[in-house]
Design an enzyme around this catalytic site. Structure first.
Site, PDB file in Angstrom:
ATOM      1  N   LYS A  89       0.811  -1.223   0.000  1.00  0.00           N
ATOM      2  CA  LYS A  89       0.000   0.000   0.000  1.00  0.00           C
ATOM      3  C   LYS A  89       0.844   1.272   0.000  1.00  0.00           C
ATOM      4  CE  LYS A  89      -4.449  -1.542   1.593  1.00  0.00           C
ATOM      5  NZ  LYS A  89      -4.274  -2.985   1.869  1.00  0.00           N
ATOM      6  N   GLU A 111     -10.388   7.027   3.334  1.00  0.00           N
ATOM      7  CA  GLU A 111     -11.267   6.140   4.094  1.00  0.00           C
ATOM      8  C   GLU A 111     -10.485   4.862   4.320  1.00  0.00           C
ATOM      9  OE1 GLU A 111     -11.729   6.165   0.657  1.00  0.00           O
ATOM     10  OE2 GLU A 111     -11.077   4.065   0.581  1.00  0.00           O
ATOM     11  N   SER A 377       1.786  -9.898  -0.638  1.00  0.00           N
ATOM     12  CA  SER A 377       1.434  -8.471  -0.553  1.00  0.00           C
ATOM     13  C   SER A 377       1.677  -7.840   0.815  1.00  0.00           C
ATOM     14  CB  SER A 377      -0.035  -8.281  -0.952  1.00  0.00           C
ATOM     15  OG  SER A 377      -0.877  -9.074  -0.144  1.00  0.00           O
TER      16      SER A 377
END
Ligand SMILES: *Cc1c(COP(=O)(O)O)cnc(C)c1O
Length: 404
Positions: A89, A111, A377
């Site tokens: 991310k 969010e 990930s």
């Protein structure tokens, strides 16, 4: 076949920007500027600098010898778990904060569901000295206390949202409301390849650093710059989109996306959007989503908070429809088993999300010489409670007893 976005923001029948009129100006500003910015020499230099020196890229490509022996093929792990903040991310949040700065924005909103994207956003806001406001459903604030604390320590304001089901969808609505009220100084930093055009294209370009690295890393490891398979888990789809990006037109590479099937397909407790969903509009784009007959979005379920999303990015919906990407799914139990196998065979504790990608290794027929890349990930620190609960439920307190 065209797999990337067209001039109107669509991937085939999916995508677009279905937004309230009040948001037109904000979205248009981004649509008109994002390509110019991310293709500029100045942006590329700064993005590269922070990816290398702050996030720790390139992330290693690691040959998993014992796992390869187990599955009878050649398995390589793309180690996004080794990035700063523990997942892919950060690639996206670094990129978007540099865009926000170039657009002259001073306040960032986001969010978050599980809090992973919120933490990655709070991190880059601290890095750049920008104000950060994160909307989070009240239920999620309670469920994800450690990430709420992290965000607050990093200087972000976390606002619990009490409308609707008090989860991600409601947090998104609040963030959009905020953006409408503060168009001049505020940038909305979206965490996956979802939302109105240009976000899906923007985020996949920023995450495409993953496939860009695979090209030279595979050349180094195996003497050719592409694998036979790339397998990635899908929540919204950003780690999948980023690792597929440079291989979309190379049909020698089989692309596999793995959804979370929770308690099992047909149980009503899944997040397997492509398998169980139908076309509709969510978060400003046309895609596949899980909804009831009245078009109400159904609450998704997965043991993994990052895959617990009722939609999927419009590009992945299109890649699934055209057959370019094959979709698999893995249940909670299959993911847990695959996670423990990785721990015991390779000494790596994965996050529950990529454990779904690992679980797909048992569902695909490989030949012994296939080069198989699995996108790892994120790391498993955040999932300790789930792992411990699983062991206790199997009434074997030590992982030594886990049947491989
Ligand atoms: C958020 C998250 C995901 C899911 O998001 P995508 O946009 O589908 O990549 C997967 N893995 C980890 C570790 C995450 O934190």
């Amino acid at each position: 076949m065209r797999y990337n976005v067209d001039g109107k923001g669509f991937y085939g029948e999916f995508g677009g920007a279905f937004i309230p009129e009040m948001l037109y100006a904000n979205i248009r500003e981004l649509q008109e500027n994002y390509l110019r910015i991310i293709e500029s020499e100045d942006f590329r230099k700064e993005f590269k600098y922070f990816l290398k020196n702050y996030a720790g890229r390139p992330s290693p490509l690691y040959f998993a010898r014992r796992l390869s022996e187990h599955y009878g093929t050649q398995i390589y792990l793309k180690r996004e778990d080794l990035n700063h903040t523990g997942a892919h991310k950060i690639n996206n949040t670094i990129g978007q904060i540099l865009i926000a700065k170039r657009l002259g924005k001073t306040r960032i909103i986001a969010e978050t569901g599980a809090g992973q994207h919120g933490v990655a956003t709070a991190t880059v806001c601290a890095l750049m000295g920008l104000k950060c406001v994160v909307y989070m459903g009240k239920l999620d604030v309670e469920r994800q206390a450690p990430n709420v604390l992290r965000m607050r320590m990093l200087g972000a304001e976390v606002i619990p949202v009490e409308s609707g089901n008090m989860t991600l969808k409601d947090a998104t609505n609040e963030a959009i409301r905020d953006w409408i009220s503060n168009p001049a100084d505020t940038y909305y930093l979206i965490g996956s390849v979802v939302g109105p055009h240009p976000y899906p294209d923007l985020v996949s370009r920023l995450q495409s650093v993953i496939s860009e690295e695979l090209i030279f890393q595979l050349q180094e490891h195996v003497g050719r710059n592409y694998p036979d398979f790339i397998i990635a888990c899908v929540g919204g789809g950003s780690n999948a989109a980023g690792s597929f990006y440079h291989y979309l037109d190379n049909h020698d590479v089989k692309l596999v996306a793995v959804e979370a099937a929770g308690k099992g397909i047909g149980t009503g407790m899944t997040a397997a959007t492509i398998t169980e969903g139908t076309p509709g509009i969510i978060h400003g784009s046309r895609t596949i989503l899980m909804q009831n007959d009245d078009g109400q979005i159904t609450e998704p379920y997965s043991i993994s908070a990052g895959l617990d999303y009722p939609g999927i990015g419009p590009q992945l919906a299109w890649l699934g429809k055209t057959g370019r990407v094959k979709f698999e799914y893995a249940t909670d139990d299959e993911a847990l088993e695959a996670a423990f196998r990785l721990m015991r065979f390779e000494g790596i504790i994965p996050a529950l999300e990529p454990a779904h990608a690992l679980a797909a290794l048992g569902k695909i027929k490989f030949s012994e010489n296939d080069i198989v890349v699995v996108i790892l990930s994120g790391r498993g620190d955040k999932d300790m409670a789930s792992y411990i609960k699983y062991l206790e439920n199997r009434s074997c307190k030590t992982p030594v007893n886990i049947n491989m």
